[in-house]
Design an enzyme around this catalytic site. Sequence first.
Site, PDB file in Angstrom:
ATOM      1  N   ASP B 170       0.528  -0.577   4.375  1.00  0.00           N
ATOM      2  CA  ASP B 170       1.292  -0.026   3.125  1.00  0.00           C
ATOM      3  C   ASP B 170       2.226   0.981   3.746  1.00  0.00           C
ATOM      4  OD1 ASP B 170       0.096  -1.728   1.565  1.00  0.00           O
ATOM      5  OD2 ASP B 170      -1.199  -0.535   0.669  1.00  0.00           O
ATOM      6  N   CYS B 171       1.709   1.967   4.645  1.00  0.00           N
ATOM      7  CA  CYS B 171       2.419   3.111   5.406  1.00  0.00           C
ATOM      8  C   CYS B 171       3.294   2.717   6.316  1.00  0.00           C
ATOM      9  CB  CYS B 171       1.458   4.523   5.240  1.00  0.00           C
ATOM     10  SG  CYS B 171      -0.099   3.968   6.099  1.00  0.00           S
ATOM     11  N   TYR B 172       2.729   1.678   6.984  1.00  0.00           N
ATOM     12  CA  TYR B 172       3.468   1.225   8.330  1.00  0.00           C
ATOM     13  C   TYR B 172       3.924  -0.113   8.147  1.00  0.00           C
ATOM     14  CZ  TYR B 172       1.957   5.574  10.264  1.00  0.00           C
ATOM     15  OH  TYR B 172       1.820   6.952  10.771  1.00  0.00           O
TER      16      TYR B 172
END
Lengths: 137, 427
Positions: B170-172
């Site tokens: 989700d963040c990368y």
Amino acid sequence: MRKKRYILKFPPQSGDKPLSYHLVRDYDIRINILKAEVRPGKTGSLVLELEGTKENLKLGIQYLEDNQVSCEPLDKKIHWKQERCINCGNCTAVCFTGALVMDPKNWELKFDPDKCIVCELCVPACPLNLFAIDFRE
Amino acid sequence: MGRLKSTIIIAFPFYLLSLVARRRICYFITIIILSIFSENMGIQKTYEEINEKIRAGKAVVLTAEEVSQMALTASPEEIAEKVDVVTTATFGAMCSSGAFINFGHASPPIRMEKIRLNGVPVYEGLAAVDSYIGATACDPENPKYGGAHVIQDLIDGKDIELEAWGKGTDCYPRKYIKTVINKNTVNEIFLFNPRNAYQNYNVAVNSTPQIKYTYMGSLLPNMRNATYSTSGELSPLLNDPELRTIGLGTRIFLGGTQGFVVWPGTQFNTSKPKNEFGVPVSNSATLAVIGNLKEMSSEFIQAAYYEKYGVSMFVGIGIPIPVLDAEIAKRVSIRNEQIETTVLDYGVEGSPALGRVNYAQLRSGKIEVQGKKVRTAPVSSLSKARKIADILKKQIQEGKFEITKPVQMFPTNTSLQVLKEVKGGES
């Protein structure tokens, strides 16, 4: 009398001729075979030390070349990228003829082509891959 | 100062007697006691005193080879008085080396879970865009170009192809990136070598009928050569065998810039037997070192490939040793003939020891092993080590390089563990 080292290249069909016999008999050249790779029907190579008078050496080499054997002085065949050498000494470990030695004063590598017999052990021994032996025709 | 006090207590009554009783003998005894005292105490210098001299451009600096020559005619006390710093150096293949690197984040960002630099696998288990380039890492398909070559190319400012894969989070969210980096495009690159500057190293021979390809070079059959790898009397840890001045935080010359000793190196071993001159007779102490790769030069960091062994890296290290007292002066005065090492047979499993030789013999070109004359060859560069020792000497003389008092000294009672094979899950 002169002494010089040569790399001889034989074409596939010349393996059956007694060339060295003629060098000795007809041109009075003393031959010292340093390295031989002769296989019938294939290109062969010889590393020879030839000793004789200047005139006889010239005629002898002419005789070889007339028989399609290329003849090149040895020192022109070895390349050493000296400018990149770190003088580690790894090549001197395998050079049993003493062509590659460390100068005991400054511990830099010295190369004496006259002592080299093109055994090629230095080529893989150099960790920086600085030696090349040119066997192209 | 306890010795000073006791000396005064012993000497004072004789001095009083010589005054009161006017006995000349008492006067002489006083003189003798005081002279013994001054000899025992000798000169004592502090790191700060030496640094003040360095800052003033007045420090007397010699290389370890120069001080060994000086010691032929000067006593340790005289050396301690005259010399402030002795520079030591080595330039050899040190396999346990590598560099941390931070690539910076791309947009959209990727959590790099598999990374290749010019095709060489580098460590992927450090956050999203941190990595460690191990000097000996390589792609088995291309074994002659490895991590050390990537490191050297980075030092030389060359472009390196970076390829990385991630699963996407989700963040990368990104799953793949292929781009080009060099030392100016990345955030940090610092060399962090877990084991460098071995204190002494064994001599390698091969008694078998086959040639052996090793990190000590190509070993000819039937002991037709012997290779050795330290710079002898110039080698850092052979000049401070008890590590009295080298410890955590020592500023050193590393790869052409200033670096630091940050820990005892891996396989740090202080339990090896020592000879009569206090020098271990085989490989013992080691150093973990760190330094900014962006400031280094490939003149002092060189990638290497050993036939049928693999990739390694030549690392240039110089260490200044402050001459704090006569004992240190004596240590740095050690000569090649006083430094001994063990000859090991690399052809036989377990590398059995075949004898002991000294560095003067090794440098002479021939040693005798079990009654047989064997030709010797170095595999580390003495000429480069000398160059490093000279550069470091000049930097100290010019006030550009100060010595450091270690924040913490290294352990003195370590030995090595061996890897035991335990049956999996059964015990």
